[in-house]
Design an enzyme around this catalytic site. Structure first.
Site, PDB file in Angstrom:
ATOM      1  N   CYS A 286       0.821  -1.190   0.000  1.00 11.62           N
ATOM      2  CA  CYS A 286       0.000   0.000   0.000  1.00 11.62           C
ATOM      3  C   CYS A 286       0.866   1.255   0.000  1.00 11.62           C
ATOM      4  O   CYS A 286       2.086   1.189  -0.081  1.00 11.62           O
ATOM      5  CB  CYS A 286      -0.888   0.012   1.252  1.00 11.62           C
ATOM      6  SG  CYS A 286      -1.831  -1.509   1.494  1.00 11.62           S
TER       7      CYS A 286
ATOM      8  N   ARG B  73      -4.810   1.403  -0.576  1.00 14.24           N
ATOM      9  CA  ARG B  73      -4.640  -0.039  -0.413  1.00 14.24           C
ATOM     10  C   ARG B  73      -4.539  -0.782  -1.741  1.00 14.24           C
ATOM     11  O   ARG B  73      -5.333  -0.547  -2.651  1.00 14.24           O
ATOM     12  CB  ARG B  73      -5.808  -0.629   0.374  1.00 14.24           C
ATOM     13  CG  ARG B  73      -5.592  -2.115   0.698  1.00 14.24           C
ATOM     14  CD  ARG B  73      -6.770  -2.740   1.381  1.00 14.24           C
ATOM     15  NE  ARG B  73      -6.467  -4.127   1.757  1.00 14.24           N
ATOM     16  CZ  ARG B  73      -7.371  -5.076   1.892  1.00 14.24           C
ATOM     17  NH1 ARG B  73      -8.650  -4.817   1.701  1.00 14.24           N
ATOM     18  NH2 ARG B  73      -7.005  -6.307   2.221  1.00 14.24           N
ATOM     19  N   LEU B  74      -3.538  -1.660  -1.802  1.00 14.82           N
ATOM     20  CA  LEU B  74      -3.456  -2.704  -2.815  1.00 14.82           C
ATOM     21  C   LEU B  74      -3.768  -3.997  -2.087  1.00 14.82           C
ATOM     22  O   LEU B  74      -2.978  -4.468  -1.266  1.00 14.82           O
ATOM     23  CB  LEU B  74      -2.062  -2.763  -3.444  1.00 14.82           C
ATOM     24  CG  LEU B  74      -1.821  -3.894  -4.458  1.00 14.82           C
ATOM     25  CD1 LEU B  74      -2.740  -3.742  -5.661  1.00 14.82           C
ATOM     26  CD2 LEU B  74      -0.371  -3.927  -4.909  1.00 14.82           C
ATOM     27  N   ALA B  75      -4.943  -4.559  -2.336  1.00 13.97           N
ATOM     28  CA  ALA B  75      -5.411  -5.710  -1.573  1.00 13.97           C
ATOM     29  C   ALA B  75      -4.680  -6.976  -2.009  1.00 13.97           C
ATOM     30  O   ALA B  75      -4.717  -7.348  -3.184  1.00 13.97           O
ATOM     31  CB  ALA B  75      -6.922  -5.873  -1.755  1.00 13.97           C
TER      32      ALA B  75
ATOM     33  N   GLU C 237       4.109  -6.621   3.875  1.00 13.75           N
ATOM     34  CA  GLU C 237       3.622  -7.945   4.227  1.00 13.75           C
ATOM     35  C   GLU C 237       4.440  -8.490   5.394  1.00 13.75           C
ATOM     36  O   GLU C 237       5.663  -8.376   5.398  1.00 13.75           O
ATOM     37  CB  GLU C 237       3.760  -8.918   3.044  1.00 13.75           C
ATOM     38  CG  GLU C 237       3.105  -8.480   1.751  1.00 13.75           C
ATOM     39  CD  GLU C 237       1.589  -8.485   1.793  1.00 13.75           C
ATOM     40  OE1 GLU C 237       1.015  -9.061   2.761  1.00 13.75           O
ATOM     41  OE2 GLU C 237       0.971  -7.912   0.878  1.00 13.75           O
TER      42      GLU C 237
ATOM     43  N   GLY D  55      14.412 -11.986  -7.927  1.00 12.27           N
ATOM     44  CA  GLY D  55      15.730 -12.429  -7.485  1.00 12.27           C
ATOM     45  C   GLY D  55      16.615 -11.290  -6.994  1.00 12.27           C
ATOM     46  O   GLY D  55      17.804 -11.498  -6.729  1.00 12.27           O
TER      47      GLY D  55
END
Length: 613
Positions: free
Chosen positions: A2, A50-52, A79, A378
């Site tokens: 978010c 918000r990015l859900a 996260e 990566g």
């Protein structure tokens, strides 16, 4: 994933300034296209986009808990990959949850452990908590600095945001760039706390910043400490394998479509192989995406950074793991489109000057976002395992400066040649870099009784993990979040970083190759071609049409003799660069034109007040 922002003002009533916090929040719509929210009290205002990703209906923010002595409200970006374990632990302590989101777990973690909640988290995060009980703001950033976090002290409080643009939307923040800020832009040392903008700072990685009525205090909760490594080679390889397997499994958890960024190098191929194995157990096929340029494979020429094109290796990995693979193909017109350049600059808030490696990354992420919301990368394996070419170049390793600046390549060589001569003299970039280098080296914790080589290589590894990697992490976050894509970086898991950092250099190179530990720990998921491939960085186009298009745009800038960019740039340098043969243009010249064009558009987009004298 978010965008967060906020404003603390102890002498004001912010309930009368909802329009301002709304404007600050609105600048990050791209970071959070799924929802928007604000929470306003007299002395604190919080904003969230918000990015859900997890618990799509239940993770709305700002999120608050009402206690007997006042509300505790949080805005959170990122996260927590161990949120399930933490939720179970907190439930055992009597906490009750209303959602399945990791956001609520982190908030309750603060209620249980206070500022020490940071010690319990595994993940990438930047969050701010207004604790009404003590009238304080607590800002916490993840250990490696994966998620961006900036703040701007004011007369009676602070402004903060995931990106500078959120802070600059507040009238209290002035768009000033002084000589000190500009030196770092050119110097490329990633000075701790730097933001380019005067009086604005980063919350340093692994740091807690607390705002109270009497000011701001900071505390480092995590740093790279030197510890004795006692595991033998076989045990070390097995431990790296165990860690990588666990990390990738954790970072695949999401309630939205996932994929892996695949370049055909060891790092991304290892993540792809581990992800494919984990998803296969769930009956799923891994999706992979790569960026490439029309004609690159057929016309490839080896240079100081790249020995081989990526495409053959990408095909080998995709075939081995059975991925649903997609190449995003780009041409010089895509890469030099001024609208794309301006989008990249707006995403980063700075004229970064990375050229086609910035625009191609942005276009890759934009293409991926049409089909996935989470991507594993990566990124950072070279810093963790010692993969860059200059790690293995004796002159660069032993130079009395940052190794990436000592190693001659298009991005780092002669970075101040294009500056206006008087400005170049005023800034004294070599002196600045020397000072930063001394400061960085002096901060490295060393073990007693080790060889000079081991001591030096610990220093080199530390410089990359505390300086160099932060530039690349910021670049990846800002380019991905500009299109609403969450990119996760398994190699930045702090457990892996701590473990590998403390392995001796002789173990990191035990097979006389770069990244020996990673190569052997993941060989079971790699094709032979990739396992034996020499390090090759993120791709860059070799099409002379790219250089020619840059030259045409440079000529258009030169046609504006009064443009303020010439207060920064040496007009004669740009004139010469615009006339050289595009087919044989040196990489340093091409990158220099890219940097000039970035400065030109940045000035137009941001109208900064330049105080460089």
């Amino acid at each position: 994933m978010c965008g967060i922002t906020g404003w603390v003002s102890y002498d004001s009533d912010l309930t009368q300034r909802r329009d301002t916090i709304d404007a600050m929040t609105g600048t990050m719509a791209c970071r959070g296209p799924d929802d928007s929210g604000t929470w306003v009290r007299a002395h604190a205002a919080l904003g969230h986009r918000r990015l859900a990703i997890i618990d799509l209906p239940g993770g709305k923010q700002p999120m608050a808990v009402q206690t007997p002595n006042g509300a505790v409200s949080m805005v959170y970006s990122g996260e927590a990959y161990n949120f399930s374990e933490l939720r179970h632990e907190l439930a055992g302590k009597g906490h009750e949850f209303e959602t399945d989101s990791d956001t609520e777990v982190v908030l309750h973690g603060y209620l249980e452990w206070g500022e020490s909640v940071a010690d319990h988290l595994n993940g990438m995060y930047a969050f701010a908590i207004w604790d009404e009980r003590d009238e304080k703001l607590v800002m916490i950033r993840d250990r490696m600095g994966i998620k961006p976090f900036y703040y701007y002290p004011t007369r009676d409080g602070v402004l903060f945001g995931s990106e500078p643009k959120a802070i600059l939307a507040n009238p209290l923040a002035r768009k000033i760039v002084d000589a000190d800020g500009f030196r770092e832009l050119i110097g490329f040392t990633k000075r701790p706390g730097w933001s380019l903008w005067k009086d604005m700072y980063e919350v340093d990685p692994g740091t807690i910043a607390v705002v109270e009525r009497d000011g701001i205090r900071t505390r480092t909760y995590w740093r790279l400490d030197a510890k004795q490594h006692t595991d033998d080679q076989e045990t070390t390889v097995e431990r790296v394998r165990e860690l990588m397997t666990d990390i990738v499994r954790r970072q695949l958890v999401a309630d939205v479509p996932r994929c892996v960024l695949l370049s055909g190098g060891l790092d991304s191929s290892a993540v792809t192989g581990l992800a494919a194995a984990a998803l296969a157990e769930q009956g799923e096929q891994v999706r992979t995406f790569s960026v490439d340029f029309f004609g690159q494979e057929e016309n490839f020429k080896a240079d100081e950074m790249r020995d081989t094109p990526d495409s053959p290796y990408i095909r080998d990995v995709a075939q081995l793991v059975g991925s649903a693979h997609q190449d995003v193909m780009l041409n010089p017109g895509d890469l030099t489109d001024p609208a794309v350049r301006r989008a990249v600059i707006t995403a980063r808030d700075i004229p970064a000057g990375m050229g086609d490696m910035d625009t191609s990354l942005y276009l890759l992420f934009k293409a991926i976002r049409g089909e996935s919301t989470v991507a594993l990368s990566g990124e950072s394996a070279d810093e963790v395992f010692g993969g860059y070419r200059w790690f293995h170049d004796e002159a660069a390793v032993n130079a009395d400066t940052f190794p990436w600046l000592a190693f001659q390549n298009a991005i780092t060589s002669d970075r101040h040649a294009l500056l206006e001569p008087k400005l170049r003299e005023t800034l004294d970039i070599p002196g600045y870099v020397a000072d930063q280098y001394k400061t960085a080296v002096d901060s490295v914790d060393q073990l007693d009784g080790v060889s000079p080589l081991e001591q030096r290589m610990r220093t080199v590894c530390n410089l990359h993990l505390t300086r160099f990697v932060r530039t690349l992490l910021d670049r990846k976050d800002r380019a991905s979040m500009a299109v609403g894509l969450e990119v996760r970086v398994p190699f930045c898991d702090h457990r892996l970083v701590e473990y590998v950092y403390n392995t001796p250099w002789s173990l990191k190179t035990f097979d006389s190759r770069e990244k020996s530990l990673l190569r052997h720990a993941t060989k079971h998921v790699l094709p032979d071609s990739v396992r034996d491939r020499v390090k090759s960085p993120y791709p860059s186009t070799q099409d002379p049409g790219y250089a020619a298009a840059l030259q045409q745009q440079a000529k258009e800038v030169l046609a504006e003799p009064d443009n303020p960019v010439f207060g920064l740039v040496n007009r004669a340098w740009l004139q010469d660069a615009a006339e050289v043969d595009a087919a044989t243009m040196p990489g340093t010249t091409r990158n220099g034109i890219d940097r000039v064009l970035d400065l030109y558009h940045w000035i137009d987009l941001y109208s900064p007040e330049l105080r460089l004298g």
